[in-house]
Each structure stands twice: as structure tokens, then as C-alpha cells.
Motif scaffolding. Structure first.
Motif, PDB file in Angstrom:
ATOM      1  N   UNK A  60       0.785  -1.064   0.492  1.00 14.39           N
ATOM      2  CA  UNK A  60      -0.240  -0.251   0.094  1.00 14.39           C
ATOM      3  C   UNK A  60       1.128   1.385   0.037  1.00 14.39           C
ATOM      4  N   UNK A  61       0.335   3.104  -0.394  1.00 11.91           N
ATOM      5  CA  UNK A  61       0.976   4.083  -0.027  1.00 11.91           C
ATOM      6  C   UNK A  61       1.729   3.903   1.265  1.00 11.91           C
ATOM      7  N   UNK A  62       0.556   3.746   1.650  1.00  8.85           N
ATOM      8  CA  UNK A  62       1.042   3.205   3.556  1.00  8.85           C
ATOM      9  C   UNK A  62       1.952   2.648   4.363  1.00  8.85           C
ATOM     10  N   UNK A  63       2.277   2.029   3.425  1.00  6.26           N
ATOM     11  CA  UNK A  63       3.616   0.193   3.468  1.00  6.26           C
ATOM     12  C   UNK A  63       5.117   1.117   3.283  1.00  6.26           C
ATOM     13  N   UNK A  64       4.965   1.764   1.361  1.00  2.33           N
ATOM     14  CA  UNK A  64       5.945   3.003   1.415  1.00  2.33           C
ATOM     15  C   UNK A  64       6.837   3.984   1.828  1.00  2.33           C
ATOM     16  N   UNK A  66       5.445   4.134   5.065  1.00  2.53           N
ATOM     17  CA  UNK A  66       6.813   3.529   6.430  1.00  2.53           C
ATOM     18  C   UNK A  66       8.697   3.498   6.740  1.00  2.53           C
ATOM     19  N   UNK A  67       8.422   2.800   5.620  1.00  3.26           N
ATOM     20  CA  UNK A  67       9.758   2.219   4.665  1.00  3.26           C
ATOM     21  C   UNK A  67      10.463   3.874   4.163  1.00  3.26           C
ATOM     22  N   UNK A  68      10.226   5.151   3.576  1.00  2.00           N
ATOM     23  CA  UNK A  68      11.127   5.742   3.523  1.00  2.00           C
ATOM     24  C   UNK A  68      11.417   6.271   4.999  1.00  2.00           C
ATOM     25  N   UNK A  69       9.796   6.505   5.731  1.00  2.00           N
ATOM     26  CA  UNK A  69       9.430   6.951   7.370  1.00  2.00           C
ATOM     27  C   UNK A  69      11.702   6.716   7.443  1.00  2.00           C
ATOM     28  N   UNK A  70      11.360   5.031   8.005  1.00  2.00           N
ATOM     29  CA  UNK A  70      12.279   4.215   7.842  1.00  2.00           C
ATOM     30  C   UNK A  70      13.573   4.439   8.044  1.00  2.00           C
ATOM     31  N   UNK A  94       1.147  10.248   4.469  1.00  2.00           N
ATOM     32  CA  UNK A  94       1.206   9.003   4.825  1.00  2.00           C
ATOM     33  C   UNK A  94       1.823   9.164   5.928  1.00  2.00           C
ATOM     34  N   UNK A  95       3.057   9.767   5.657  1.00  2.00           N
ATOM     35  CA  UNK A  95       4.744  10.068   6.705  1.00  2.00           C
ATOM     36  C   UNK A  95       4.164  11.139   7.469  1.00  2.00           C
ATOM     37  N   UNK A  96       3.267  11.917   6.921  1.00  2.00           N
ATOM     38  CA  UNK A  96       2.976  13.249   7.968  1.00  2.00           C
ATOM     39  C   UNK A  96       2.173  12.360   9.062  1.00  2.00           C
ATOM     40  N   UNK A  97       1.560  11.336   9.450  1.00  2.00           N
ATOM     41  CA  UNK A  97       1.066  10.861  10.116  1.00  2.00           C
ATOM     42  C   UNK A  97       1.529  10.360  11.400  1.00  2.00           C
ATOM     43  N   UNK A 177       1.749  -2.653  -9.418  1.00  2.00           N
ATOM     44  CA  UNK A 177       2.120  -2.650  -7.898  1.00  2.00           C
ATOM     45  C   UNK A 177       2.017  -1.661  -7.357  1.00  2.00           C
ATOM     46  N   UNK A 178       2.257  -0.250  -7.934  1.00  2.00           N
ATOM     47  CA  UNK A 178       2.048   0.647  -7.967  1.00  2.00           C
ATOM     48  C   UNK A 178       1.068   1.630  -8.340  1.00  2.00           C
ATOM     49  N   UNK A 179       0.338   1.068  -9.517  1.00  2.39           N
ATOM     50  CA  UNK A 179      -0.912   2.010 -10.269  1.00  2.39           C
ATOM     51  C   UNK A 179      -2.209   1.054  -8.863  1.00  2.39           C
ATOM     52  N   UNK A 180      -1.971   0.124  -8.247  1.00  2.00           N
ATOM     53  CA  UNK A 180      -3.160  -0.930  -8.048  1.00  2.00           C
ATOM     54  C   UNK A 180      -2.772   0.184  -6.280  1.00  2.00           C
ATOM     55  N   UNK A 181      -1.276   0.600  -5.955  1.00  2.00           N
ATOM     56  CA  UNK A 181      -1.593   0.760  -4.182  1.00  2.00           C
ATOM     57  C   UNK A 181      -2.018   2.537  -4.932  1.00  2.00           C
ATOM     58  N   UNK A 182      -2.326   3.420  -5.465  1.00  2.26           N
ATOM     59  CA  UNK A 182      -2.434   4.569  -5.547  1.00  2.26           C
ATOM     60  C   UNK A 182      -3.930   4.522  -6.482  1.00  2.26           C
ATOM     61  N   UNK A 183      -4.086   3.635  -6.405  1.00  2.00           N
ATOM     62  CA  UNK A 183      -6.037   3.300  -7.335  1.00  2.00           C
ATOM     63  C   UNK A 183      -6.580   2.813  -5.450  1.00  2.00           C
ATOM     64  N   UNK A 184      -5.894   2.360  -4.649  1.00  2.00           N
ATOM     65  CA  UNK A 184      -6.256   2.054  -3.746  1.00  2.00           C
ATOM     66  C   UNK A 184      -5.989   2.869  -1.931  1.00  2.00           C
ATOM     67  N   UNK A 185      -5.785   4.097  -2.632  1.00  2.00           N
ATOM     68  CA  UNK A 185      -4.813   5.098  -1.715  1.00  2.00           C
ATOM     69  C   UNK A 185      -5.482   5.665  -0.493  1.00  2.00           C
TER      70      UNK A 185
END
Length: 256
Positions: A60-64, A66-70, A94-97, A177-185
């Protein structure tokens, strides 16, 4: 965690620039010059794009985010400002959360806090079908120039060619996979409105990917709103100096 490839330049307050869909860290290299005297600029490749490791499973966009935040925390990129282009803006929201990042400022660059509309979701699925049927090279070569205003394409031909050269090397699996993640963000309008630190928005008057009308609905929530005339979705190339000035002004405002 997947390895994140990145470069950094300059000295001063930390600024992370996130690329968008099918973009890589190289897109920022000729853009950041005016920022380097007062900012330490970090530019990563998103997981699965450029030289960063890819996910084996769906995400998900949230997953990505969190990875960039890490990655930021691992590299001691603290109290940073975060500006994302298009998909990069979805990730920034997402990272702002995440409270442990302690962001100093947040910027959407041709991006939106809205989720995909039903029409947009259908278009994502059609794009996925196109990529699977015709391959990455044909998809990138046919779609990327459309992000620029028609009248700017000849003037920006060298930039477009360089973007295409990097993007056609991206793995099809990551693109899908990014197309799906953006669709469902997520719908992050409340996140954006409630973010307590300074906010920047840069939009293009002629942007067909994130329309001006959409961008204007965010205006009341931001501290600095930059509307680029004669510009599509790629202001860092189409209106380079004005976009640079907007970010420089925003970063300067954070010093006070």
C-alpha cells in the motif's frame, strides 16, 4: 528493509524530495541548485524504482511511506521538510501521520490529498492492462510526454528524453503494484488539514493529472500556495525557476 538508493547534496536544514510515479532520484539533480546553499537535500528512489530494492509482494502507499520513514530515521534525517511530486505527495501525506518523524514542513508538488475517484480507479486499471499487454517501454514513451503541457513539449524535449530513458528501465511488476496502491490509497484530506506545521502546495494551471480546481480546494489549508501558469504536471521542468523560488521561499520561512 529494502535498500533505498539516494543522493544528498548541500548543507543546512534537511529537505527530502520524493519523486513521483515512474520517476527516479535523477529528476531532481538539475533542480536543486538554488537550495544547496541553505538546505541539505536528500533525494531517494522509491522502493522498486531506480536503484532501490523492490517489494516481492503487493503493498500500500502507507507501506511505502513507512519504509521511507524508516530510511530517514536510519540516516538521522531529523526535523526535515518533506516535499513530494504526485505519487511522492501521496507518500508524504502518509508519512505526516508518523509522530516519530517530527517533520518540520510538508509540501505537495502537483499532488493531492484526495483519493482516486471512481473514474480514476477505472483508468488505473486500464493503464495496468496496457502495461501488461504492451510493456514498459511503450507505456512510458506514450504517456510520459502527456504530463507536460502540449506547448512545452518541444522546449522540454531534452528533459522528457532523460525522464523516458530512466523510466523505461523500471520493472513492470513495480509499475503495476504502484498503480494498484495509488488506486486504493487513503483519503488524506483530514491529514493534510490537521498537519500542524507549515505547508506548501505547488500546482500547474494546465495540469491534467491533478487539476487546478482540485488543487484550489487545498488552498485554505496551506501557508504558501504557488500556482504555475503555462504549466502541466511537471513544474520542476516546465516552470523551473518559479518552482525553485517557491521551495526556496518555503524553506526560508521555516527558519523563523
Amino acid at each position: 528493509m529494502p535498500k533505498i538508493s539516494y543522493w544528498k547534496k548541500g548543507k543546512g536544514q534537511a529537505l527530502v524530495l520524493l519523486p513521483g510515479f515512474c520517476e527516479t532520484k535523477e529528476m531532481w539533480e538539475d533542480f536543486v541548485g538554488p537550495l544547496l546553499t541553505s538546505c541539505e537535500v536528500w533525494c531517494p528512489d522509491l522502493p522498486g524504482f531506480g536503484s532501490s530494492d523492490a517489494y516481492k509482494s503487493d503493498f500500500t502507499i502507507s507501506d511505502i511511506g513507512k519504509k521511507i520513514a524508516l530510511w530517514m530515521l536510519t540516516n538521522n534525517i531529523g526535523n526535515a521538510s518533506l516535499i513530494g511530486h504526485s505519487l511522492g505527495g501521496y507518500l508524504a501525506l502518509e508519512m505526516a501521520k508518523l509522530p516519530n518523524l517530527n517533520l518540520r514542513g510538508l509540501g505537495l508538488f502537483h499532488s493531492t490529498a484526495y483519493p482516486d475517484s471512481e473514474e480514476k480507479k477505472v483508468n488505473r486499471e486500464k493503464t495496468e492492462e496496457f502495461v501488461n499487454k504492451h510493456g514498459v517501454s511503450k507505456f512510458i514513451s506514450s504517456s510520459l510526454p502527456l504530463l507536460f503541457k502540449r506547448e512545452n513539449r518541444d522546449r522540454c524535449k531534452e528533459d522528457i528524453d532523460q525522464l523516458i530513458a530512466h523510466a523505461i528501465q523500471l520493472p513492470k511488476d513495480s509499475i503495476v503494484k504502484y498503480l494498484k496502491a495509488m488506486r486504493d490509497r487513503n483519503d488524506n484530506r483530514e491529514t493534510f488539514a490537521a498537519f500542524p506545521k507549515p505547508k506548501l502546495m505547488i500546482c500547474g494551471v494546465e495540469d491534467t493529472a491533478v487539476t487546478l480546481d482540485d488543487s484550489l480546494t487545498h488552498k485554505k489549508f496551506v501557508d504558501q500556495f504557488c500556482q504555475l501558469s503555462d504549466c502541466g504536471h511537471m513544474g520542476m521542468f516546465e516552470q523551473k525557476e518559479k518552482a525553485q523560488a517557491a521551495i526556496c521561499d518555503f524553506m526560508e520561512s521555516l527558519k523563523t
